[in-house]
Design a protein around this motif. Structure first.
Motif, PDB file in Angstrom:
ATOM      1  N   SER A  64       0.567  -1.213  -0.253  1.00 44.51           N
ATOM      2  CA  SER A  64       0.233   0.239   0.232  1.00 44.51           C
ATOM      3  C   SER A  64       1.290   1.031   0.163  1.00 44.51           C
ATOM      4  CB  SER A  64      -1.383   0.608   1.287  1.00 44.51           C
ATOM      5  OG  SER A  64      -1.851   1.136   1.621  1.00 44.51           O
ATOM      6  N   SER A  65       0.553   2.225  -1.080  1.00 50.38           N
ATOM      7  CA  SER A  65       1.499   3.819  -0.852  1.00 50.38           C
ATOM      8  C   SER A  65       0.943   4.806   0.731  1.00 50.38           C
ATOM      9  CB  SER A  65       0.744   4.068  -2.291  1.00 50.38           C
ATOM     10  OG  SER A  65      -0.326   4.635  -2.595  1.00 50.38           O
ATOM     11  N   GLN A  66      -0.377   3.932   1.275  1.00 50.76           N
ATOM     12  CA  GLN A  66      -1.716   4.622   1.786  1.00 50.76           C
ATOM     13  C   GLN A  66      -1.021   4.415   3.431  1.00 50.76           C
ATOM     14  OE1 GLN A  66      -5.353   5.874   0.077  1.00 50.76           O
ATOM     15  NE2 GLN A  66      -4.647   6.158  -2.050  1.00 50.76           N
ATOM     16  N   ALA A  67      -1.159   3.256   3.622  1.00 48.19           N
ATOM     17  CA  ALA A  67      -1.360   2.276   4.165  1.00 48.19           C
ATOM     18  C   ALA A  67       0.341   2.599   5.819  1.00 48.19           C
ATOM     19  CB  ALA A  67      -1.522   1.058   4.571  1.00 48.19           C
ATOM     20  N   PRO A  68       0.576   2.332   6.548  1.00 51.44           N
ATOM     21  CA  PRO A  68       1.616   2.863   7.410  1.00 51.44           C
ATOM     22  C   PRO A  68       2.648   1.659   6.698  1.00 51.44           C
ATOM     23  CG  PRO A  68      -0.403   2.537   8.685  1.00 51.44           C
ATOM     24  CD  PRO A  68      -0.934   2.008   8.102  1.00 51.44           C
ATOM     25  N   GLU A  97       0.096   5.469  12.370  1.00 50.76           N
ATOM     26  CA  GLU A  97       0.079   5.839  11.399  1.00 50.76           C
ATOM     27  C   GLU A  97       1.154   6.128   9.903  1.00 50.76           C
ATOM     28  OE1 GLU A  97      -0.667   9.964  13.359  1.00 50.76           O
ATOM     29  OE2 GLU A  97      -3.168   9.265  14.025  1.00 50.76           O
ATOM     30  N   LYS A  98       0.639   6.410   8.923  1.00 53.67           N
ATOM     31  CA  LYS A  98       1.854   6.460   8.168  1.00 53.67           C
ATOM     32  C   LYS A  98       2.587   7.303   8.182  1.00 53.67           C
ATOM     33  CE  LYS A  98       2.043   6.535   2.703  1.00 53.67           C
ATOM     34  NZ  LYS A  98       3.596   5.531   3.179  1.00 53.67           N
ATOM     35  N   GLY A  99       3.878   7.143   8.087  1.00 57.63           N
ATOM     36  CA  GLY A  99       5.388   8.408   7.734  1.00 57.63           C
ATOM     37  C   GLY A  99       5.421   8.534   8.912  1.00 57.63           C
ATOM     38  N   THR A 100       5.472   8.069  10.244  1.00 61.33           N
ATOM     39  CA  THR A 100       5.499   7.950  11.660  1.00 61.33           C
ATOM     40  C   THR A 100       5.729   6.541  12.529  1.00 61.33           C
ATOM     41  OG1 THR A 100       4.929   9.502  13.465  1.00 61.33           O
ATOM     42  CG2 THR A 100       3.470   8.395  12.224  1.00 61.33           C
TER      43      THR A 100
END
Length: 141
Positions: free
Chosen positions: A11-15, A40-43
């Motif tokens: 996924s490009s949107q999930a964590p 959360e994605k990106g963190t």
């Protein structure tokens, strides 16, 4: 989602996964999700979790984690070409059944009111990151 010939889906949107595994894998018309947590994605942040300086959990909000993990599952399903209503089996891992089951069960009933997949809920000693809930899901596509 990017699909490879082996039907491994990222996924490009999930964590981001915390190890070497895909978000999901498609086999025939079934979609198998790897364990999905509330990050959360990106963190590395986990909704509702307060950690001390060593990374030990000081407090957590199971309600915030439930909302987040359900949101993450929906994101992966939809990006893979499935949907929430296509869930057929959900395994839920809780780290504190006595404290969290009632809240989790109430929220689960709200999210799954119109979609009632088979469900197994188990208590585990710990999960790989400082989370209190993780879902393992199977859906149709």
């Amino acid at each position: 989602m990017n699909e490879t010939p082996t039907d491994v889906l990222h996924s490009s949107q999930a964590p981001e996964p915390v190890g070497l595994y895909p978000h999901a894998r498609k086999v025939g018309n079934l979609l198998f999700l790897s364990g999905v947590g509330p990050r959360e994605k990106g963190t590395k942040q986990i909704p509702g979790v307060t950690l001390d300086e060593t990374g030990k959990i000081l407090s957590y909000d199971i309600e915030a984690q439930c909302h987040s993990v359900f949101r993450n599952v929906r994101t992966i399903l939809e990006e893979a070409g499935s949907r929430w209503e296509n869930l057929v089996d959900v395994t839920v891992f809780l780290t504190n059944m006595a404290a969290d089951f009632q809240t989790y069960n109430r929220l689960y009933a709200q999210y799954f009111k119109d979609c009632q997949p088979c469900r197994t809920t188990v208590e585990v000693n710990a999960l790989p990151t400082p989370i209190a809930i993780e879902l393992k899901c199977i859906a149709t596509i």
